[in-house]
Design an enzyme around this catalytic site. Sequence first.
Site, PDB file in Angstrom:
ATOM      1  N   VAL A   1      40.167 -88.305 -56.201  1.00 59.94           N
ATOM      2  CA  VAL A   1      41.058 -89.091 -57.060  1.00 59.94           C
ATOM      3  C   VAL A   1      40.525 -89.155 -58.480  1.00 59.94           C
ATOM      4  O   VAL A   1      41.270 -88.980 -59.456  1.00 59.94           O
ATOM      5  CB  VAL A   1      41.251 -90.512 -56.486  1.00 59.94           C
ATOM      6  CG1 VAL A   1      42.032 -91.391 -57.458  1.00 59.94           C
ATOM      7  CG2 VAL A   1      41.965 -90.443 -55.145  1.00 59.94           C
TER       8      VAL A   1
ATOM      9  N   ASP B   1      29.661 -90.703 -62.588  1.00 60.61           N
ATOM     10  CA  ASP B   1      29.328 -90.593 -61.167  1.00 60.61           C
ATOM     11  C   ASP B   1      27.820 -90.738 -60.994  1.00 60.61           C
ATOM     12  O   ASP B   1      27.044 -90.341 -61.886  1.00 60.61           O
ATOM     13  CB  ASP B   1      29.808 -89.264 -60.592  1.00 60.61           C
ATOM     14  CG  ASP B   1      29.995 -89.318 -59.080  1.00 60.61           C
ATOM     15  OD1 ASP B   1      31.160 -89.386 -58.627  1.00 60.61           O
ATOM     16  OD2 ASP B   1      28.979 -89.308 -58.344  1.00 60.61           O
TER      17      ASP B   1
ATOM     18  N   LYS C   1      27.761 -83.582 -59.587  1.00 60.98           N
ATOM     19  CA  LYS C   1      29.179 -83.679 -59.953  1.00 60.98           C
ATOM     20  C   LYS C   1      29.346 -83.784 -61.469  1.00 60.98           C
ATOM     21  O   LYS C   1      30.239 -83.166 -62.061  1.00 60.98           O
ATOM     22  CB  LYS C   1      29.824 -84.897 -59.274  1.00 60.98           C
ATOM     23  CG  LYS C   1      30.016 -84.762 -57.776  1.00 60.98           C
ATOM     24  CD  LYS C   1      30.747 -85.992 -57.237  1.00 60.98           C
ATOM     25  CE  LYS C   1      30.983 -85.876 -55.736  1.00 60.98           C
ATOM     26  NZ  LYS C   1      31.715 -87.055 -55.200  1.00 60.98           N
TER      27      LYS C   1
ATOM     28  N   ASN D   1      51.446 -95.429 -46.927  1.00 55.26           N
ATOM     29  CA  ASN D   1      50.713 -94.520 -46.044  1.00 55.26           C
ATOM     30  C   ASN D   1      51.015 -94.790 -44.571  1.00 55.26           C
ATOM     31  O   ASN D   1      51.103 -93.859 -43.764  1.00 55.26           O
ATOM     32  CB  ASN D   1      49.211 -94.635 -46.307  1.00 55.26           C
ATOM     33  CG  ASN D   1      48.789 -93.844 -47.529  1.00 55.26           C
ATOM     34  OD1 ASN D   1      49.571 -93.064 -48.072  1.00 55.26           O
ATOM     35  ND2 ASN D   1      47.561 -94.037 -47.978  1.00 55.26           N
TER      36      ASN D   1
ATOM     37  N   CYS E   1      74.623-101.888 -30.488  1.00 52.49           N
ATOM     38  CA  CYS E   1      74.169-100.488 -30.562  1.00 52.49           C
ATOM     39  C   CYS E   1      72.660-100.318 -30.447  1.00 52.49           C
ATOM     40  O   CYS E   1      72.180 -99.636 -29.537  1.00 52.49           O
ATOM     41  CB  CYS E   1      74.658 -99.857 -31.864  1.00 52.49           C
ATOM     42  SG  CYS E   1      76.451 -99.767 -31.995  1.00 52.49           S
TER      43      CYS E   1
ATOM     44  N   ARG F   1      76.658-110.056 -29.244  1.00 50.70           N
ATOM     45  CA  ARG F   1      75.969-109.252 -28.236  1.00 50.70           C
ATOM     46  C   ARG F   1      74.532-108.971 -28.649  1.00 50.70           C
ATOM     47  O   ARG F   1      74.286-108.409 -29.699  1.00 50.70           O
ATOM     48  CB  ARG F   1      76.731-107.943 -28.011  1.00 50.70           C
ATOM     49  CG  ARG F   1      78.031-108.113 -27.254  1.00 50.70           C
ATOM     50  CD  ARG F   1      78.847-106.842 -27.227  1.00 50.70           C
ATOM     51  NE  ARG F   1      79.376-106.494 -28.541  1.00 50.70           N
ATOM     52  CZ  ARG F   1      80.149-105.435 -28.774  1.00 50.70           C
ATOM     53  NH1 ARG F   1      80.481-104.628 -27.791  1.00 50.70           N
ATOM     54  NH2 ARG F   1      80.596-105.202 -29.995  1.00 50.70           N
TER      55      ARG F   1
END
Length: 491
Positions: free
Chosen positions: A13, A32, A37, A216, A270, A333
């Site tokens: 991300v 990071d 990285k 999700n 239904c 019903r």
Amino acid sequence: MPMRVSVFGLGYVGSVTAACLARSGHDVMGVDVNPLKVDMVRAGTSPVVERGLGELLSGMVAAGRLDATTSTAAAVAHSDLALICVGTPGRPNGGLNVDAVAGVGREIGQALRGRRRPFTVVLRSTVLPGTTERVLIPALEKGLGRARGRNLRVALNPEFMREGSSLDDFARPPLTLIGCEDEQTIPVMRGLYEGVDAPFVSTRVRTAEMVKYVANAFHALKVCFANEVADVCEGLGADPQQVMQIFMMDRKLSVSDAYLRPGFAFGGSCLPKDVRALLYGARGADVLPSVLGAILPSNEAQVRRAVDAVLATGKRRVGVVGLSFKDGTDDLRESPLVTLVENLIGKGLQIRILDHNVSLARLVGANRKFIEEQIPHIASLLCEDADELLAHAEVLVLGNTGAQAAAVLAGVGPEHFVLDLTRGRVPRAEAESEAPADAETADEISSVATLASRILSPSAPSRTGTLKGGGVDFEELRRPSVPPPPAIPRP
């Protein structure tokens, strides 16, 4: 206008977000704890496998709009807005490990000590409702060494990207969702996503946190539903691909926003019957569809929770608005409201009912035989108007929407408790306009809020109950106005 942005976490991300924001013209610094990285990004190489990301990263680094560092202090000094995109891995019990969110929050807070310019912290990681409030904000304040002031804004911005098409999904998501508690943050976030082609939706933080999980979970549910339908199709000799292709052609009911508005249990002639028949056919073909098999028990649980919510008031006189399975019909019903009323009668409560459609049906409608033969004891409990129902009831149950419910809601007094099974779908603005707007009315509303809060939900000051979890929670009858999300065009 270009903004100075730091992106914490250069995983999937974070890398995509950093590169795409740089493509939009912003000055971006990736952060990071993994120096590998950071070195890869600085060299214009993608730290994750994603189509087109390597080329985009390389171009943005070459253009001078994207850089990376391991230093939180350097990144915060470089930027006016920080996006937290760190991982929130699952624990064995299903909970989330949010240690990284807390750790980054503390580091950002420390880096902000002594800073006077406004700064915005945006959590983009997927987190459960309440995480921003209980984890991120305390971590920021711990780092700051004090409570945050107006210059430190916090927002929640979930992403809606799919692996393999994330660059396009970032540029054209279904919506740009922002959760925040102050209006000053909204224009900042609009500026950040000015180049994104999507409706901009702002809401409360916990709502935004929850939306990502709802999305999700629904995606996962659709996969399971389609696979179970295929199992049943194959067992009964139907072509599953053709069945689903034809099913998806229905954009009015099947693949649409129909039936996705929260409310009470379903009923009628239904849905219950057809679900049972489908499960019967599946069993005959030796197919046991778990998701399809959970539909009716889940529906029945809604009725049980409503019964429990009424009993939790400790009151005996109950008025129910609506008896048919939905507003605008006299069809009783398999109505869940009939089941609710029968359960409450069985518990010894004194019930009165307001449903003009059913009252007419009792005299001339097609349901007259059903009422007289199947539920004559309930038919005798019908009221003529809202005043009669209000005079009887200590507890009011809103089972249907429409003018009847609005009239009842407008007449609510301090002696009433309201359980809204429609979950806010009764036209409350209409109800409010019918109520006298004077000081006495305001005092009554205050009394109702206090009374309902004390007896039914000590932690939530208001008078209208909605089902939540295994009990009753209360939300304000006159909630602050939140603009509805803009209509989203469908393909």
